[in-house]
Design a protein around this motif. Structure first.
Motif, PDB file in Angstrom:
ATOM      1  N   GLY A 260       0.769  -1.230   0.000  1.00 47.19           N
ATOM      2  CA  GLY A 260       0.000   0.000   0.000  1.00 47.19           C
ATOM      3  C   GLY A 260       0.800   1.280   0.000  1.00 47.19           C
ATOM      4  N   VAL A 261       2.068   1.249  -0.381  1.00 43.53           N
ATOM      5  CA  VAL A 261       2.881   2.464  -0.410  1.00 43.53           C
ATOM      6  C   VAL A 261       2.589   3.216  -1.710  1.00 43.53           C
ATOM      7  N   PRO A 262       2.075   4.458  -1.647  1.00 44.99           N
ATOM      8  CA  PRO A 262       1.812   5.208  -2.883  1.00 44.99           C
ATOM      9  C   PRO A 262       3.094   5.412  -3.678  1.00 44.99           C
ATOM     10  N   ALA A 263       3.007   5.341  -4.978  1.00 47.65           N
ATOM     11  CA  ALA A 263       4.204   5.343  -5.827  1.00 47.65           C
ATOM     12  C   ALA A 263       5.055   6.589  -5.647  1.00 47.65           C
ATOM     13  N   GLN A 264       4.417   7.778  -5.449  1.00 48.20           N
ATOM     14  CA  GLN A 264       5.209   9.002  -5.400  1.00 48.20           C
ATOM     15  C   GLN A 264       5.932   9.196  -4.081  1.00 48.20           C
ATOM     16  N   VAL A 265       5.499   8.511  -3.024  1.00 53.42           N
ATOM     17  CA  VAL A 265       6.123   8.714  -1.712  1.00 53.42           C
ATOM     18  C   VAL A 265       7.536   8.131  -1.659  1.00 53.42           C
ATOM     19  N   PRO A 266       7.784   6.880  -2.094  1.00 52.06           N
ATOM     20  CA  PRO A 266       9.169   6.383  -2.089  1.00 52.06           C
ATOM     21  C   PRO A 266      10.108   7.226  -2.940  1.00 52.06           C
ATOM     22  N   LEU A 267       9.605   7.756  -4.043  1.00 50.22           N
ATOM     23  CA  LEU A 267      10.450   8.618  -4.866  1.00 50.22           C
ATOM     24  C   LEU A 267      10.843   9.877  -4.103  1.00 50.22           C
TER      25      LEU A 267
END
Length: 768
Positions: free
Chosen positions: A373-380
């Protein structure tokens, strides 16, 4: 009429001091005037002196107000260094912290009150047009056009935002950002439009999609309001108390912080505001238990308490529908990037939250079926913050903070590896970091190249505060600092408060650098190859500096020394390459084990990385820097292309053997630092029977000097503060030395006479 644009050069820090002195003068003259009146009044004397003092106080007050406004306008121009701002200002950073600023004409002639009044009128127009039963789109477009040139004026922005108010601003942002179903209504009163929660009897709800602003107008409003809110923040007004009413229900103590996401990219917000929001972001984000979750949490800071019900401000993210957490994720990414772009804040903020970022990044790299459930833009955004927190700008703005971040990042990765991985037992329960974060770590290590290898080849181990009581291993938890915050308060950081050295980063334990280097190499590709080039360049720099400090030592050729005065440098060169190749070999072994234990797709990717590491190892030539650089930049690329088209994607049969062979051939004897210190001490203690031959050299400054080996004669010991010898003339134990003594001791160990008279130097690896 405003005059033409003017170019101003000033030091903002000194200007702020001057403004404060003017305010102090105003207060002092005012007190004197009151004193004169109180003394002369009973005597019936005229109070002309008091009037003069009052006039002087008024002048000081007006001057302080004008200068404060000028500083604020300069700070607004500083928000976009080197580029024209929307308001027509331009700023360039000069030497000594000075700013060269071209300010647009001030339409208010330096009058702060006039600027606030004009802003208040525009704010009322904005609220009226946006919250009317039928939004007046034409008026809103006109408001945006009027706000744009003055949005970075702190006084004007304060007038706008004070007139609109946080609750009504929240409604405007809901309509501009197309947030639905938050359950609020707008009521017209004699004091203007008011907002509140929708109740059962309410027939008209203002958050219906039909009231959303058109996309173009919404973007325009977002940009101008973002610039105004940034200026409001820079003036110190965007506090927890103000944010406590940023919600469409106008309920005290609830901050809809996610509404700020689209605004953050349109201005430079104050570090205090970014820190407040950033700490709340991590307080409301949970990456434990193998899932990424968000929830409400406290928004702490000055003014956070708004009464007893509730006792503190809560960061509620968003009141309204947020499918898949889209708005909240966009806000998190925008906030993290804004923090990363603030060099004075990025390092210390990232150090405080590095464990959460690394844990979340590992979650984001898990295969799709697990769906954490980690949104794609957050790890970036995490990757971007990691790269900036240890990058060049943060290091320049906050050297100790940047070193602390790098140390804590390395410590977090090191402890995780120790806990989850043991290749000797063929055990690996770790979750890998995403390739992007590994690449960011590689970029960071490029910036800290000298410190990385300086720690690896230092004659004394670094990191005393991270050592366990035995002194051989590292502690299992990051040392807690005063106030509960674990970033270092001292100039050198918590891991190095008792160690001497020219750069704080060089004091980070070599074990932590090795952990970071391993993760960076695991990314493979060009960045891994660049790390090999960095190691060889560092070795070349050591050779150059060693030569520059010992030129002309051969003299007339009549004296034969047991060793070259450059022998220690050669040993450190070899240790530099050995450290890199050892990390490379360990990384390849870990990747190979993971490939054997992992699913087929991951095994293929891992095997390709192993082959790339083998190509890098094969390209390393300890005695040929130019050849190595060519091999790394050209040969590794060719090898990677060959591996990419291999049918089974498996590593070559000789990949690991190549890596192991290269690493073994370049390995420096473990414990060589202790061996060298012992041999240097023996040279000193045996000087009665084996006199130390003086060495005359031209040092790096071009001065011809003679070194005798005696620390007092050679200038290493200048008094009790740096005397590292005990009563018997033996060097003290390193743990008993003060920073000054350690520094003197290290310089003496590397001095030409001690090195050249040493006939028991640790053996160097033979070039292959």
């Amino acid at each position: 009429m405003p005059g033409p644009s003017e170019r101003v050069v000033l030091d903002p820090a000194l200007a702020r001091v001057l403004a404060q002195r003017l305010r102090d003068l105003r207060d002092l003259l005012g007190r004197w005037a009151r004193t004169v009146v109180s003394l002369l009044g009973p005597l019936g004397w005229p109070a002309n002196p008091a009037a003069a003092l009052s006039a002087g106080s008024g002048w000081a007050d007006a001057s302080a107000t004008t200068l404060t406004r000028r500083i604020a306008l300069v700070q607004a121009a500083d928000s976009s260094l080197g580029a024209p701002a929307a308001s027509g200002t331009r700023a360039q950073l000069g030497s000594g912290g000075r700013l060269a600023v071209t300010l647009r004409p001030d339409p208010f002639g330096g009058d702060s009150r006039a600027a606030r009044a004009a802003g208040a009128r525009l704010g009322l127009a904005l609220a009226g047009a946006a919250l009317a039963p039928v939004p007046d789109l034409a008026s809103l477009s006109d408001v945006a056009a009027q706000l744009r040139p003055s949005a970075s004026d702190p006084d004007f922005a304060a007038g706008v935002l004070d007139a609109v108010g946080p609750a009504r601003l929240a409604v405007v942002l809901h309509l501009a950002e197309h947030v639905g179903a938050s359950g609020f209504v707008v009521t017209e009163t004699v004091h203007g439009y008011r907002v509140g929660p929708a109740r059962g009897g309410d027939r008209t709800r203002a958050d219906a999609p039909g009231r959303w602003f058109p996309t173009a107008l919404a973007s325009d409003l977002t940009a101008t309001l973002g610039a105004a809110l940034a200026a409001f923040s820079q003036s110190g007004r965007l506090t927890a108390a103000w944010l406590s009413r940023l919600n469409t229900h106008d309920v005290p103590g609830q901050a809809e912080t996610a509404l700020l996401g689209p605004l953050l990219a349109h201005g430079r917000f104050a570090p205090a505001t970014l820190r407040l929001l950033g700490d709340a972001l991590f307080a409301t984000t949970d990456v434990t238990g193998g899932r990424y979750r968000t929830h409400d949490g406290p928004l702490t800071g000055p003014g956070a308490r708004v009464g007893s019900h509730p006792p503190v401000v809560r960061d509620v993210g968003l009141l309204g529908s947020d499918p898949a957490g889209r708005h909240r994720a966009a806000y998190a990414a925008a906030l993290l990037r804004a923090i990363a772009d603030e060099p004075t804040l990025a390092a210390r903020f990232a150090a405080d939250h590095v464990e959460a970022m690394i844990s979340g990044a590992r979650l984001s790299a898990l295969p799709a079926p697990i769906r954490p459930g980690v949104p794609a833009q957050v790890p970036l955004a995490w990757e971007y913050l990691v790269g900036r927190a240890g990058g060049v700008d943060a290091r320049r703005a906050d050297p100790a903070g940047a070193a602390t971040f790098v140390a804590r990042l390395g410590f977090t990765i090191y402890r995780y590896q120790v806990t989850h991985s043991d290749p000797r037992q063929r055990r690996d329960t770790s979750w890998p970091l995403p390739t992007g974060l590994r690449a960011a770590i590689g970029d960071l290590l490029h910036v800290w190249r000298s410190e990385l290898y300086g720690s690896a080849v230092a004659l004394l181990p670094a990191g005393d505060a991270l050592r366990d009581p035995s002194g051989r291993g590292l502690v299992v938890a990051w040392p807690a600092m005063a106030g509960g915050r674990a970033t270092g308060g001292g100039a050198g950081g918590p891991w190095s408060t008792h160690l001497a050295g020219p750069a704080a980063g060089a004091r980070i334990p070599a074990e932590l650098w090795a952990a970071l280097l391993g993760e960076a190499l695991a990314a493979g590709g060009p960045r891994a190859a660049a790390l090999g080039s960095d190691a060889l360049r560092q070795a070349g720099d050591l050779e150059q500096s060693g030569w520059a400090a010992t030129r002309g030592y051969r003299g007339d050729g009549q004296i034969a020394y047991p060793a070259s005065p450059r022998a220690l440098v050669h040993l450190q060169q070899a240790a530099t390459v050995s450290f890199f190749l050892t990390a490379l070999a360990r990384t390849a072994a870990n990747l190979t084990l993971r490939a054997e234990l992992a699913a087929e797709d991951e095994a293929d990717r891992t095997a390709l990385a192993v082959d790339q590491l083998a190509a890098i190892a094969k390209a390393i030539k300890v005695d040929d820097l130019v050849g190595t650089l060519y091999g790394v930049t050209v040969g590794v690329t060719v090898a990677a292309a060959v591996d990419a088209v291999r049918p089974d994607g498996r590593p070559g049969a000789d990949a690991l053997a190549t890596i192991a062979g290269v690493a073994a051939a370049a390995t420096v004897l473990p414990g060589w630092q202790e061996a060298y210190r012992a041999s240097a001490t023996a040279v000193w203690l045996r000087r009665g029977d084996d006199p130390i031959l003086p060495v005359e050299v031209t040092d790096a400054a071009g001065v011809r000097r003679t070194f005798t080996g005696d620390p007092g004669v050679d200038g290493f010991i200048t008094g009790p503060a740096d005397d590292f010898l005990d009563a018997d003339g033996r060097p003290l134990a390193p743990e008993r030395m003060s920073p000054a003594r350690r520094s003197a001791y290290l310089r003496w160990l590397a001095s030409p006479a001690i090195v050249a008279n040493n006939d028991a130097l640790p053996a160097l690896p033979q070039p292959r």
